[in-house]
Write a protein that holds these residues in place. Sequence first.
Motif, PDB file in Angstrom:
ATOM      1  N   SER A 148       0.865  -1.190   0.000  1.00 39.24           N
ATOM      2  CA  SER A 148       0.000   0.000   0.000  1.00 39.24           C
ATOM      3  C   SER A 148       0.896   1.233   0.000  1.00 39.24           C
ATOM      4  CB  SER A 148      -0.911  -0.001   1.232  1.00 39.24           C
ATOM      5  OG  SER A 148      -1.732  -1.144   1.239  1.00 39.24           O
ATOM      6  N   LYS A 161       2.355   2.440   3.600  1.00 40.96           N
ATOM      7  CA  LYS A 161       1.486   3.379   4.311  1.00 40.96           C
ATOM      8  C   LYS A 161       1.474   3.140   5.819  1.00 40.96           C
ATOM      9  CE  LYS A 161      -3.330   4.942   4.580  1.00 40.96           C
ATOM     10  NZ  LYS A 161      -4.689   4.821   4.000  1.00 40.96           N
ATOM     11  N   SER A 199      -0.006   4.624  -7.220  1.00 40.29           N
ATOM     12  CA  SER A 199       0.199   3.202  -7.446  1.00 40.29           C
ATOM     13  C   SER A 199       1.590   3.042  -8.037  1.00 40.29           C
ATOM     14  CB  SER A 199      -0.855   2.630  -8.396  1.00 40.29           C
ATOM     15  OG  SER A 199      -0.779   3.273  -9.653  1.00 40.29           O
TER      16      SER A 199
END
Length: 217
Positions: A148, A161, A199
């Motif tokens: 993430s 994250k 991303s």
Amino acid sequence: MTIIYEANSTDNAIQLIDDMFSKCINTIANNVKDPEEQNEYIKILEKTVYHCANLNVKHKHLEKVIQESKAECAEKGEININQVFQENSKSVKYENNEMQVENHQFVRKFKNKTAKLLQANEEAAAAAAPTNTPNMPLDPITQVPIVSPVKNKKCGHFYEKSSIKKMLAAAKRKGIRCPYVGCATQNYFVYDDLDENVSLSQEELNNSEVSIDETIE
């Protein structure tokens, strides 16, 4: 003066409490998407589940003492059931109380429900993980491939994250420097300086300054 109440059936009350716990777990599963936040709510609910189970176990012991006191009064022709109850309650021992609480239906159903929720989270995380994980850069904090990603707007580096969030939380308002060794940007940054809407595409990986061999431990 101690007043002895009739020990009525508590089946309906137990069922209502059991249903309430189930609804709470379903509410957490359906409305809290962050696994870390789910765990926090689950821990709070778990304390309540164990507390209710413990109270119910003690209530069952109390009901047993009441029934024994009534039987003793009937056998001896004793009128003062309150006094008999007080004497009998002094000798009550909550034998294997911990085991009874652990095996209580509240606790067993709670653990089964939360286990299913945890399994669902793991399956969702596995399904969302990119197929090219071996090519993903390592997070400089955890040293595992990033799943993430968040991007530092000041230097362009990527982090996992959850790990960078914890690191920033520990630093509080001060913020931190980029944890990548050799990062040219030495200014402190806070969580607002991170871009969550990113991303890690192959093109971004190729153009990234990230060097797996230069990450800190």
